[in-house]
Design a protein around this motif. Structure first.
Motif, PDB file in Angstrom:
ATOM      1  N   LEU A 353      -0.165   7.802  -9.189  1.00  0.00           N
ATOM      2  CA  LEU A 353      -1.261   7.811  -7.626  1.00  0.00           C
ATOM      3  C   LEU A 353      -1.303   6.841  -7.417  1.00  0.00           C
ATOM      4  O   LEU A 353      -1.673   6.399  -6.309  1.00  0.00           O
ATOM      5  CB  LEU A 353      -1.855   9.348  -8.006  1.00  0.00           C
ATOM      6  CG  LEU A 353      -1.531  10.629  -8.196  1.00  0.00           C
ATOM      7  CD1 LEU A 353      -2.246  11.538  -8.204  1.00  0.00           C
ATOM      8  CD2 LEU A 353      -0.499  10.263  -7.264  1.00  0.00           C
ATOM      9  N   SER A 354      -1.574   5.716  -8.355  1.00  0.00           N
ATOM     10  CA  SER A 354      -2.627   4.402  -7.913  1.00  0.00           C
ATOM     11  C   SER A 354      -1.975   3.604  -7.361  1.00  0.00           C
ATOM     12  O   SER A 354      -2.056   3.096  -6.549  1.00  0.00           O
ATOM     13  CB  SER A 354      -3.192   3.667  -8.882  1.00  0.00           C
ATOM     14  OG  SER A 354      -4.091   4.900 -10.016  1.00  0.00           O
ATOM     15  N   ILE A 355      -0.100   3.555  -7.861  1.00  0.00           N
ATOM     16  CA  ILE A 355       1.046   3.139  -7.274  1.00  0.00           C
ATOM     17  C   ILE A 355       1.086   3.375  -5.834  1.00  0.00           C
ATOM     18  O   ILE A 355       1.462   2.705  -4.564  1.00  0.00           O
ATOM     19  CB  ILE A 355       2.202   3.054  -7.794  1.00  0.00           C
ATOM     20  CG1 ILE A 355       1.914   2.304  -9.561  1.00  0.00           C
ATOM     21  CG2 ILE A 355       3.468   2.445  -7.387  1.00  0.00           C
ATOM     22  CD1 ILE A 355       3.225   2.797 -10.548  1.00  0.00           C
ATOM     23  N   VAL A 356       1.241   5.029  -5.641  1.00  0.00           N
ATOM     24  CA  VAL A 356       1.421   5.460  -4.462  1.00  0.00           C
ATOM     25  C   VAL A 356       0.374   4.773  -3.351  1.00  0.00           C
ATOM     26  O   VAL A 356       0.253   4.621  -2.306  1.00  0.00           O
ATOM     27  CB  VAL A 356       1.070   6.834  -4.574  1.00  0.00           C
ATOM     28  CG1 VAL A 356       1.341   7.948  -2.821  1.00  0.00           C
ATOM     29  CG2 VAL A 356       2.372   6.559  -5.019  1.00  0.00           C
ATOM     30  N   ARG A 357      -1.057   5.555  -3.466  1.00  0.00           N
ATOM     31  CA  ARG A 357      -1.700   4.000  -2.816  1.00  0.00           C
ATOM     32  C   ARG A 357      -1.632   3.216  -2.582  1.00  0.00           C
ATOM     33  O   ARG A 357      -2.280   2.757  -1.037  1.00  0.00           O
ATOM     34  CB  ARG A 357      -3.813   4.695  -3.839  1.00  0.00           C
ATOM     35  CG  ARG A 357      -4.558   4.978  -2.033  1.00  0.00           C
ATOM     36  CD  ARG A 357      -6.136   5.190  -3.055  1.00  0.00           C
ATOM     37  NE  ARG A 357      -5.976   4.842  -4.305  1.00  0.00           N
ATOM     38  CZ  ARG A 357      -7.983   4.221  -5.234  1.00  0.00           C
ATOM     39  NH1 ARG A 357      -8.543   5.058  -4.093  1.00  0.00           N
ATOM     40  NH2 ARG A 357      -7.893   3.630  -6.376  1.00  0.00           N
ATOM     41  N   SER A 358      -1.918   2.079  -3.519  1.00  0.00           N
ATOM     42  CA  SER A 358      -1.565   0.742  -3.301  1.00  0.00           C
ATOM     43  C   SER A 358      -0.344   0.462  -2.520  1.00  0.00           C
ATOM     44  O   SER A 358      -0.532   0.012  -1.345  1.00  0.00           O
ATOM     45  CB  SER A 358      -1.448   0.095  -4.814  1.00  0.00           C
ATOM     46  OG  SER A 358      -2.612  -0.232  -5.472  1.00  0.00           O
ATOM     47  N   VAL A 359       0.902   1.130  -2.819  1.00  0.00           N
ATOM     48  CA  VAL A 359       1.783   1.033  -1.899  1.00  0.00           C
ATOM     49  C   VAL A 359       2.026   1.531  -0.018  1.00  0.00           C
ATOM     50  O   VAL A 359       2.369   1.204   0.970  1.00  0.00           O
ATOM     51  CB  VAL A 359       3.287   1.861  -2.480  1.00  0.00           C
ATOM     52  CG1 VAL A 359       4.584   1.620  -1.432  1.00  0.00           C
ATOM     53  CG2 VAL A 359       3.409   1.472  -3.513  1.00  0.00           C
ATOM     54  N   VAL A 360       1.499   2.774   0.293  1.00  0.00           N
ATOM     55  CA  VAL A 360       0.575   3.221   1.424  1.00  0.00           C
ATOM     56  C   VAL A 360       0.161   2.169   1.986  1.00  0.00           C
ATOM     57  O   VAL A 360      -0.015   2.157   3.146  1.00  0.00           O
ATOM     58  CB  VAL A 360       0.000   4.822   1.436  1.00  0.00           C
ATOM     59  CG1 VAL A 360      -0.104   5.109   2.170  1.00  0.00           C
ATOM     60  CG2 VAL A 360       1.279   5.894   0.153  1.00  0.00           C
ATOM     61  N   ARG A 361      -1.368   1.642   1.439  1.00  0.00           N
ATOM     62  CA  ARG A 361      -2.050   0.984   1.579  1.00  0.00           C
ATOM     63  C   ARG A 361      -1.266  -0.719   2.515  1.00  0.00           C
ATOM     64  O   ARG A 361      -1.606  -1.664   3.258  1.00  0.00           O
ATOM     65  CB  ARG A 361      -2.930   0.284   0.751  1.00  0.00           C
ATOM     66  CG  ARG A 361      -4.471   1.422   0.389  1.00  0.00           C
ATOM     67  CD  ARG A 361      -5.170   1.253   0.015  1.00  0.00           C
ATOM     68  NE  ARG A 361      -6.273   1.763  -0.280  1.00  0.00           N
ATOM     69  CZ  ARG A 361      -7.768   1.528  -1.221  1.00  0.00           C
ATOM     70  NH1 ARG A 361      -7.626   0.772  -2.118  1.00  0.00           N
ATOM     71  NH2 ARG A 361      -8.158   2.848  -1.140  1.00  0.00           N
ATOM     72  N   ALA A 362      -0.413  -1.270   1.566  1.00  0.00           N
ATOM     73  CA  ALA A 362       0.579  -1.950   1.976  1.00  0.00           C
ATOM     74  C   ALA A 362       0.806  -1.763   2.996  1.00  0.00           C
ATOM     75  O   ALA A 362       1.872  -2.969   3.714  1.00  0.00           O
ATOM     76  CB  ALA A 362       1.247  -2.594   1.117  1.00  0.00           C
ATOM     77  N   HIS A 363       1.489  -0.805   3.542  1.00  0.00           N
ATOM     78  CA  HIS A 363       1.796  -0.520   4.926  1.00  0.00           C
ATOM     79  C   HIS A 363       1.363   0.196   5.985  1.00  0.00           C
ATOM     80  O   HIS A 363       1.612   0.628   7.074  1.00  0.00           O
ATOM     81  CB  HIS A 363       2.819   0.989   4.800  1.00  0.00           C
ATOM     82  CG  HIS A 363       4.883   0.439   3.882  1.00  0.00           C
ATOM     83  ND1 HIS A 363       4.744   0.148   2.424  1.00  0.00           N
ATOM     84  CD2 HIS A 363       5.850  -0.118   4.259  1.00  0.00           C
ATOM     85  CE1 HIS A 363       5.825  -0.432   2.252  1.00  0.00           C
ATOM     86  NE2 HIS A 363       6.401  -0.248   2.760  1.00  0.00           N
ATOM     87  N   ASP A 364      -0.209  -0.484   5.749  1.00  0.00           N
ATOM     88  CA  ASP A 364      -1.278   0.010   7.182  1.00  0.00           C
ATOM     89  C   ASP A 364      -0.883   1.619   7.018  1.00  0.00           C
ATOM     90  O   ASP A 364      -1.330   2.229   8.286  1.00  0.00           O
ATOM     91  CB  ASP A 364      -0.592  -0.949   8.416  1.00  0.00           C
ATOM     92  CG  ASP A 364      -0.455  -1.857   8.461  1.00  0.00           C
ATOM     93  OD1 ASP A 364      -1.846  -2.471   7.211  1.00  0.00           O
ATOM     94  OD2 ASP A 364      -0.259  -2.657   8.487  1.00  0.00           O
ATOM     95  N   GLY A 365      -0.583   2.576   5.920  1.00  0.00           N
ATOM     96  CA  GLY A 365      -0.672   3.958   5.837  1.00  0.00           C
ATOM     97  C   GLY A 365      -2.203   4.337   5.297  1.00  0.00           C
ATOM     98  O   GLY A 365      -2.508   4.050   4.224  1.00  0.00           O
TER      99      GLY A 365
END
Length: 385
Positions: A353-365
């Motif tokens: 979930l840490s990776i998921v949140r970081s990737v989502v933020r990197a996509h401005d989501g």
């Protein structure tokens, strides 16, 4: 219209001019009224009967008594004075309105000229926010507060650029230094396990070490991906979120069947701009977590995608243990799992979930998690189109 500093300054300058003009106009009006009152001569007629010719007062009788003529003359003078003041006030107000418009336009232009360095700083900051740390303001002009701010911002960008470059080198070096020995260990263990003459005890030990080595590899890959995904995604391409989610479901289907978890859900086409590999990691991590943290019997995972106004939504819901609301946010922290389960688990390394949140933020989501009343979670990912 957004209330920018330029507009506020223009309104402030124009408002001050308008207030000063109103005060000045009031003073002039009072002085003019007093002047007209004090400087207007009084006319009186004496005699019995008076006949008047052409005059500028239409209400003044041509024939009448002295009293009637005097009253008419006084009334005419008062009307003429009121008409003069009214004309003076109208023309003054017209001039004031025109000067106010000019003052607002002049104040807006001057505010834009004064604040133009701030606009340059803002545009540079926006380009830097897009992961372009090589941009600099390099503001010229007099050595004032704005130039000092720009120079300070440039110095901060220099330090940030060096820090990010150092981080990129560290990630590259760590990737090589950590992957190589783990790959060598995996190869040696696989060769040892392939030996038909190995004893059962040695084979069991090899399997245990191989599983431990695989867990370490997953941990290294997760850490490296987490470090990379903290940056913005610059090279974006059209990606169908439904296709990404379907691939994640297919990759997890064997594990879900082994755990007795049903995979279901309706996935509508929703194209977003992003990195396909990272978006696939979002869906895969969410589906894997939903399968692994589920009920031992008759569990299910529902994966849906749908386009909405200006965004695409991925929702992964599952059955499972009841999750207290106060523990939801902690699940997004690295190496954090539900309650005290941290080590010795076959459900992952605690970075999903840490990776998921970081990737989502990197996509401005954005990503949100909601506990279900009957147990499990509902993960909702919103990505801009």
């Amino acid at each position: 219209m957004r209330p920018t500093i330029r507009i506020r300054l223009a309104l402030l300058y124009g408002g001050m001019f308008l207030m000063a003009g109103v005060v000045l106009l009031t003073i002039i009006y009072i002085l003019a009224a007093n002047t007209l009152k004090e400087g207007t001569p009084e006319f009186r007629v004496f005699g019995s009967n008076v006949r008047l010719g052409n005059i500028s007062c239409p209400d003044l009788p041509s024939v009448g008594t002295v009293h009637q003529i005097n009253e008419a003359i006084g009334h005419c003078i008062r009307n003429q004075r009121a008409l003069a003041l009214h004309t003076f006030l109208n023309r003054s107000l017209t001039a004031l309105v025109g000067l106010t418009v000019i003052a607002f336009a002049f104040g807006y232009a001057m505010a834009g000229r004064v604040l133009s360095p701030l606009g340059r700083i803002t545009r540079t900051a926006q380009r830097v926010a897009g992961s372009d740390l090589h941009r600099r303001i390099e503001l010229g002009g007099p050595d004032d507060e704005l130039k000092e701010l720009a120079d300070t911002f440039d110095e901060m960008l220099d330090r940030l650029d060096r820090a990010f470059e150092s981080q990129r080198r560290f990630v590259a070096n760590a990737s090589h230094e950590l992957r190589t020995p783990l790959a060598i260990n995996r190869t040696l263990l696989e060769v040892q396990l392939a030996d038909p003459e190995a004893s059962p005890e040695l084979a069991q030990l090899g399997k245990t070490l191989l599983a431990t080595n695989e867990r370490s590899e997953q941990l290294v890959e997760g850490l490296l991906l987490l470090a990379r995904s903290e940056n913005k995604v610059v090279d974006k391409k059209p990606v169908d979120l439904s296709e990404v989610a379907s691939q994640a479901v297919d990759q997890t289907r064997e594990e879900s069947q082994a755990r007795g978890v049903e995979l279901r859900g309706d996935r509508q086409r929703a194209v977003v701009q992003g990195n396909g590999v990272l978006l696939e990691r979002i869906a895969l991590n969410l589906v894997q977590n939903a399968v692994r943290y589920n009920l031992p019997d008759d569990g299910w995972v529902e994966v849906t995608t749908e386009p909405q106004l200006g965004c695409a939504v991925l929702v992964v819901a599952n059955t499972g243990p009841v999750v207290p609301a106060y523990e939801v946010e902690n699940l997004f922290e690295p190496f954090r799992r539900l309650r005290t389960e941290r080590t010795g688990s076959d459900k992952g390394v605690g970075l999903g979930l840490s990776i998921v949140r970081s990737v989502v933020r990197a996509h401005d989501g954005t990503i949100t998690a909601e506990p279900r009343e009957s147990g499990g979670l509902r993960m909702r990912v919103v990505l801009p189109l």
